[in-house]
Design an enzyme around this catalytic site. Structure first.
Site, PDB file in Angstrom:
ATOM      1  N   ASP A 100       1.005  -1.258  -0.285  1.00  0.00           N
ATOM      2  CA  ASP A 100      -0.508   0.229  -0.034  1.00  0.00           C
ATOM      3  C   ASP A 100       0.599   0.768  -0.062  1.00  0.00           C
ATOM      4  O   ASP A 100       0.295   2.507  -0.641  1.00  0.00           O
ATOM      5  CB  ASP A 100      -0.914  -0.051   1.301  1.00  0.00           C
ATOM      6  CG  ASP A 100      -2.034  -1.085   1.167  1.00  0.00           C
ATOM      7  OD1 ASP A 100      -2.228  -2.088   1.210  1.00  0.00           O
ATOM      8  OD2 ASP A 100      -3.279  -0.541   0.489  1.00  0.00           O
ATOM      9  N   ASN A 123       1.907  -3.351   4.190  1.00  0.00           N
ATOM     10  CA  ASN A 123       0.565  -3.975   3.232  1.00  0.00           C
ATOM     11  C   ASN A 123      -0.579  -4.831   4.893  1.00  0.00           C
ATOM     12  O   ASN A 123      -0.149  -3.936   5.781  1.00  0.00           O
ATOM     13  CB  ASN A 123       1.704  -4.683   2.396  1.00  0.00           C
ATOM     14  CG  ASN A 123       0.477  -5.896   1.276  1.00  0.00           C
ATOM     15  OD1 ASN A 123      -0.193  -5.299   0.995  1.00  0.00           O
ATOM     16  ND2 ASN A 123       0.330  -6.526   1.605  1.00  0.00           N
TER      17      ASN A 123
END
Ligand SMILES: CSC[C@@H](O)[C@@H](O)C(=O)COP(=O)(O)O
Length: 382
Positions: A253, A263
Site C-alpha cells: 500500500d 501492506n
C-alpha cells in the site's frame, strides 16, 4: 449519490464486470464500481454520481486495493469536474478517504493537476473536466500495462530464486484484477506462473478480519483456474514448518523511501516466518506505490479500522465503516475493545525483492529505490 443494482447477467457474463469503469448514460457521467463488499456471494454494481458517494465506497472497501484506489481517486476528481461540483473540495475529500495507500493521493493529485493546468490555460471548466478525465483514463491504462510488466519481471525473478519445478506460493490479502486496471500485482505474477506451468499451488491466507483472501483472492483464483488452497492466517506457521512454501508474494500500500513496506495487516508476520524458514519474501507493486516523501516505516500512517470488524463476523457483506456496530454476528462479549490496524509495516531488510513495472530492486536499499524511481520518470509505459 450511489445506487446499487444486481447485475442481470443478460448482456454480458457476470464475471466480466470490471472493478471500475466510467460510463456516460444520458442522465450524466457516472463511475461504476464492482461492489467488493458483496463478493463472492453476488456481483453487484455500485454507481457513483458524485465524490461523497465515492468517498463512502472507498471507506467501506467497496473499492479497495492500492492501485485501484489511485484509479478511483483520479476518476472521482473527473466526476466532480464534469458534474460541476467543487473540484478542490472533492480532491481533498478523496485524497484523505483512507490514509495508508499512497496511490489514492497520487491518483487524485494527477487528475487534479491536469484539471488545474487546463483551467489555468483555457479558463474553460468543461475543457478542464475533460483534461481530468483524460488523466484518469491514462492512469487506468498505465496501471494495466504496469500489471503486465510486473508479471514478467516477477516470473523471471521466481525463475532466478527458485529451483525449476512447480512453485508453491503463499499470498496475503487480494492483489488481482479486483485491485487494478490489469491483472494486478502479486496475483498477476502467480497467474503468469500458472499460465506457464510453473505454479504448483497458490496458498491463500484468509486475511482476517475482512477476509479479502477468502472472499476475493479465492474468487479470482477460482475464476482463473489456479490450483489454490485457503488457510486461516494463523495456519501459515505450520505450512512453513512443513516445508510447503517456496515463496511469499504480496502487494503493498505504501513503500517508504527506505524500502519499508506497508501492506495488509498480517504481512509482517509472514516476513518473519519467511526469514526463519529461508523462503524469499517478495513484494510486487507499481512505482506509484513507492513514496519518496515518506522517509521510513515509522512515518507511514497505518489506518485504524472500527473494532466491530473484529468483534463481529459479517462476511460476505462488510459493514460500512464509521457505524457504531456493523450489524454482524458478535463473536466476542459485548463491549470488547478491539485492536484493528488495517496494515502493518515490514522493514526493508526482511524483504527479498521489490518487483515493479520498471524492474526489480534486490537487495532493498534506499539508494536502489531512488535510482529505480528516477529511471521510471524517464520512461513512459502504456
Ligand atoms: C495490489 S494491492 C496491495 C494492497 O493494496 C493489498 O495487499 C491490500 O493490503 C489492500 O488492503 P485493503 O484494506 O483491502 O484496501
Amino acid at each position: 449519490m450511489a445506487d446499487q443494482y444486481a447485475h442481470s447477467g443478460e448482456d454480458k457474463r457476470p464475471t466480466d464486470i470490471p472493478a471500475i469503469r466510467w460510463e456516460e448514460p444520458p442522465e450524466g457521467p457516472v463511475l461504476v464500481l464492482l461492489d467488493q463488499t458483496r463478493l463472492p456471494a453476488e456481483e453487484v454494481e455500485l454507481v457513483c454520481t458524485d465524490a461523497p458517494a465515492l468517498v463512502e465506497a472507498i471507506r467501506s472497501l467497496a473499492v479497495r486495493g492500492a492501485p485501484l484506489l489511485g484509479i478511483a481517486g483520479a476518476y472521482g476528481v473527473a466526476l466532480a469536474a464534469v458534474r460541476g461540483f467543487d473540484v478542490d473540495d472533492a480532491a481533498s475529500a478523496l485524497a484523505s478517504a483512507r490514509p495508508t495507500a499512497v496511490n489514492l493521493a497520487v491518483g487524485v493529485r494527477r487528475a487534479h493537476a491536469a484539471y488545474q493546468a487546463a483551467l489555468g490555460k483555457s479558463g474553460d471548466p468543461g475543457e478542464a473536466a475533460g483534461a481530468a478525465l483524460e488523466a484518469a483514463r491514462r492512469l487506468h491504462r498505465e496501471d494495466a500495462e504496469a500489471s503486465a510488466r510486473m508479471a514478467e519481471h516477477g516470473l523471471a525473478l521466481l525463475d532466478e530464486l527458485l529451483p525449476a519445478g512447480g512453485h508453491r506460493i503463499l499470498t496475503h490479502c487480494n492483489t488481482g484484477s479486483l485491485v487494478s486496471g490489469g491483472e494486478g500485482t502479486a496475483f498477476a505474477v502467480a497467474l503468469a506462473a500458472h499460465r506457464t506451468g510453473r505454479l504448483r499451488r497458490l496458498w491463500v491466507d484468509e486475511t482476517r478480519p475482512l477476509l479479502q483472501g477468502a472472499r476475493l483472492t479465492a474468487y479470482e483464483a477460482a475464476r482463473s483456474g489456479i490450483p489454490y488452497t485457503l488457510l486461516t492466517d494463523n495456519a501459515a506457521g505450520s505450512l512453513f514448518a512443513a516445508g510447503e512454501v517456496d515463496a511469499v508474494l504480496i502487494g503493498a500500500d505504501r513503500i517508504a523511501a527506505d524500502g519499508s513496506v506497508a501492506n495488509k495487516v498480517g504481512s509482517y508476520p509472514l516476513a518473519v516466518l519467511a526469514r526463519y524458514h529461508h523462503v524469499p519474501f517478495v513484494v510486487v507493486a507499481p512505482v506509484t506505490t513507492i513514496d519518496p516523501d515518506t522517509p521510513d516505516g515509522a512515518s507511514i500512517e497505518v489506518e485504524q479500522r472500527p473494532g466491530h470488524e473484529v468483534t463481529e463476523v459479517t462476511a460476505p457483506q462488510v459493514p460500512v465503516a464509521g457505524t457504531e456496530a456493523g450489524g454482524g454476528i458478535p463473536v466476542a462479549p459485548l463491549g470488547t475493545q478491539a485492536y484493528n490496524p488495517a496494515f502493518d509495516v515490514t522493514p526493508p531488510e526482511m524483504v527479498t525483492a521489490i518487483v515493479t513495472e520498471h524492474g526489480v530492486v534486490s537487495p532493498v536499499t534506499s539508494e536502489a529505490l531512488a535510482e529505480l524511481c528516477a529511471r521510471s520518470r524517464d520512461v513512459t509505459i502504456g
